[in-house]
Design a protein around this motif. Structure first.
Motif, short mmCIF file in Angstrom:
data_model
loop_
_atom_site.label_atom_id
_atom_site.label_comp_id
_atom_site.label_asym_id
_atom_site.label_seq_id
_atom_site.Cartn_x
_atom_site.Cartn_y
_atom_site.Cartn_z
N UNK A 25 1.04 -1.32 -0.20
CA UNK A 25 -0.19 0.15 0.37
C UNK A 25 0.76 1.33 -0.07
N UNK A 26 2.10 1.32 0.61
CA UNK A 26 2.75 2.04 0.74
C UNK A 26 3.38 2.93 -0.41
N UNK A 27 3.67 1.43 -1.00
CA UNK A 27 4.42 1.69 -2.77
C UNK A 27 3.10 2.23 -3.45
N UNK A 28 2.58 1.55 -3.46
CA UNK A 28 1.33 2.04 -4.22
C UNK A 28 0.69 3.45 -4.01
N UNK A 29 0.81 4.20 -2.99
CA UNK A 29 0.35 5.38 -2.61
C UNK A 29 1.75 6.24 -2.94
N UNK A 30 2.59 6.01 -3.53
CA UNK A 30 4.08 6.93 -3.93
C UNK A 30 4.99 6.36 -3.38
N UNK A 31 5.35 6.06 -1.59
CA UNK A 31 6.38 6.55 -0.77
C UNK A 31 7.12 4.89 -2.13
N UNK A 32 8.46 5.25 -1.44
CA UNK A 32 9.05 4.62 -2.01
C UNK A 32 10.09 3.85 -1.43
N UNK A 33 9.95 2.91 -0.86
CA UNK A 33 10.43 1.47 0.94
C UNK A 33 11.01 1.00 -0.26
N UNK A 34 12.92 1.18 0.77
CA UNK A 34 14.59 0.11 -0.10
C UNK A 34 14.27 -0.93 1.57
N UNK A 35 14.42 -1.87 1.44
CA UNK A 35 14.96 -3.04 2.26
C UNK A 35 15.99 -3.12 2.06
N UNK A 36 16.69 -3.50 3.02
CA UNK A 36 17.98 -4.08 3.61
C UNK A 36 17.85 -4.95 4.83
N UNK A 37 18.22 -6.27 4.64
CA UNK A 37 17.92 -7.12 5.25
C UNK A 37 18.80 -8.07 5.97
N UNK A 38 18.79 -8.61 7.24
CA UNK A 38 20.28 -9.31 7.91
C UNK A 38 19.96 -11.27 7.07
N UNK A 39 20.23 -12.08 8.21
CA UNK A 39 19.52 -13.85 7.94
C UNK A 39 21.02 -14.21 9.17
N UNK A 40 21.26 -13.40 10.29
CA UNK A 40 22.25 -13.98 11.06
C UNK A 40 21.76 -15.56 11.26
N UNK A 41 21.02 -15.83 12.28
CA UNK A 41 19.74 -17.40 11.99
C UNK A 41 19.71 -17.77 11.24
N UNK A 42 19.55 -17.82 10.64
CA UNK A 42 19.59 -19.02 9.04
C UNK A 42 20.99 -19.50 8.47
N UNK A 43 22.38 -18.15 8.64
CA UNK A 43 23.41 -18.36 8.87
C UNK A 43 24.28 -19.33 9.18
N UNK A 44 23.70 -19.29 10.73
CA UNK A 44 23.86 -19.81 12.04
C UNK A 44 23.57 -22.11 11.10
N UNK A 45 22.05 -21.32 10.58
CA UNK A 45 22.17 -23.01 10.66
C UNK A 45 22.15 -23.30 9.84
N UNK A 46 22.51 -22.87 8.70
CA UNK A 46 23.64 -23.64 7.21
C UNK A 46 25.24 -23.77 8.19
N UNK A 47 25.50 -23.17 8.34
CA UNK A 47 26.89 -23.80 8.57
C UNK A 47 26.93 -24.76 9.49
N UNK A 49 25.09 -27.29 9.69
CA UNK A 49 24.29 -28.42 8.85
C UNK A 49 25.62 -28.50 8.18
N UNK A 50 26.80 -27.70 7.67
CA UNK A 50 27.81 -27.68 6.82
C UNK A 50 29.26 -28.44 7.75
N UNK A 51 28.62 -28.35 9.05
CA UNK A 51 30.37 -28.61 9.83
C UNK A 51 31.06 -27.57 10.14
N UNK A 67 33.03 -19.81 5.27
CA UNK A 67 32.27 -19.01 5.79
C UNK A 67 30.99 -18.18 4.42
N UNK A 68 32.19 -17.40 3.70
CA UNK A 68 31.63 -16.20 2.42
C UNK A 68 30.53 -16.53 2.07
N UNK A 69 31.10 -17.45 1.29
CA UNK A 69 30.50 -18.82 0.06
C UNK A 69 28.91 -19.34 0.93
N UNK A 70 28.42 -19.35 2.33
CA UNK A 70 27.44 -19.44 3.21
C UNK A 70 26.50 -18.39 2.86
#
Length: 260
Positions: A25-47, A49-51, A67-70
């Motif tokens: 709705x914000x996007x359609x009203x003319x606002x311009x959202x930009x999202x920057x996201x993290x993901x620490x727990x998912x990185x920990x989980x995948x690392x 699983x890979x040992x 680690x950077x690859x993951x």
């Protein structure tokens, strides 16, 4: 009006459909959202699983090449596309990017790279690319991987990346979406949200134990976003009804952190 929103990957994954519909709705009203996201727990989980062991120094993930690859696989792949899918399911137009795409986030090694490895500080942001994507009607969703002139990738702290993106876009206020309604203080036996705090007040509350446990990294992360042109950070609860619309249009919710 452009605004930059920072959110952890696990927090975003848990948010209700209404949050993404509000973004649409914000996007359609003319606002311009930009999202920057993290993901620490998912990185920990995948690392795990890979040992591969997860190690941290001063809040930064110790990052070698494996680690950077993951980190890149999870952030720029799984988490980024999950956010894009949810936005598109809500009817928003979204485009997922890594900081390496179009040299979106230029980086150099952090000062203690000898300890933490391939972790980067942001030296530049391709604001024109972000603005071009927004002009095409898409919401940019950015994974915080940086790159240098030689093509070396870097793991960038999501809060640092979000603050740099906001500053290079000339955004004065950044919104940090968490799973808490703001910074709380107990008064008359009841927990109340502080509408505004300064750096000095935050340090006092950490020292006195009023800010404790898991709230400390959340607050420090928000403070890390206050770089360059960013004058204030608004911490809000993503599960609150129409939280982004209210934050952008009214601003009277959550906790506003100001430099001084």
């Amino acid at each position: 009006m452009a605004f930059v929103m920072k959110c952890g990957g696990s927090t975003l994954a848990a948010l209700p459909d209404a949050f993404f519909e509000d973004l649409r709705d914000l996007q359609e009203s003319g606002a311009q959202p930009v999202i920057v996201h993290g993901g620490g727990p998912a990185i920990n989980e995948t690392l795990g699983q890979l040992g591969i062991e997860s190690r941290f120094e001063g809040g930064l993930r110790v990052t070698d090449e494996p680690t950077l690859e993951v980190v890149e696989m999870v952030l720029a792949g799984r988490i980024n596309k999950q956010i894009v899918r949810r936005l598109q399911q809500s009817g928003a137009k979204a485009l997922g990017l890594s900081g390496t795409d179009g040299r979106l986030i230029e980086a150099r090694p952090v000062a203690n790279a000898d300890v933490v490895g391939l972790v980067g500080d942001v030296t530049g942001v391709n604001a024109e690319l972000i603005q071009g994507i927004v002009a095409l009607g898409y919401l940019p969703v950015i994974a915080p991987i940086g790159i240098d002139a030689a093509g070396q990738r870097y793991n960038i702290n999501a809060d640092t990346a979000a603050g740099a993106v906001a500053s290079h876009l000339g955004v004065a206020t950044m919104i940090v979406v968490t799973d808490v309604p703001g910074i709380m203080r107990t008064a008359d036996g009841e927990k109340q949200v502080l509408p505004q705090v300064t750096f000095a007040q935050i340090e006092e509350m950490i020292a006195s134990g009023e800010i404790y446990g898991g709230m400390i990294p959340k607050v420090r992360a928000a403070m890390a976003c206050l770089t360059g042109d960013v004058r204030e950070v608004l911490i809000v609860d993503g599960a609150a009804p129409r939280v982004l619309s209210r934050a952008v249009n009214e601003g009277n919710l959550g906790t506003r952190i100001v430099r001084e």
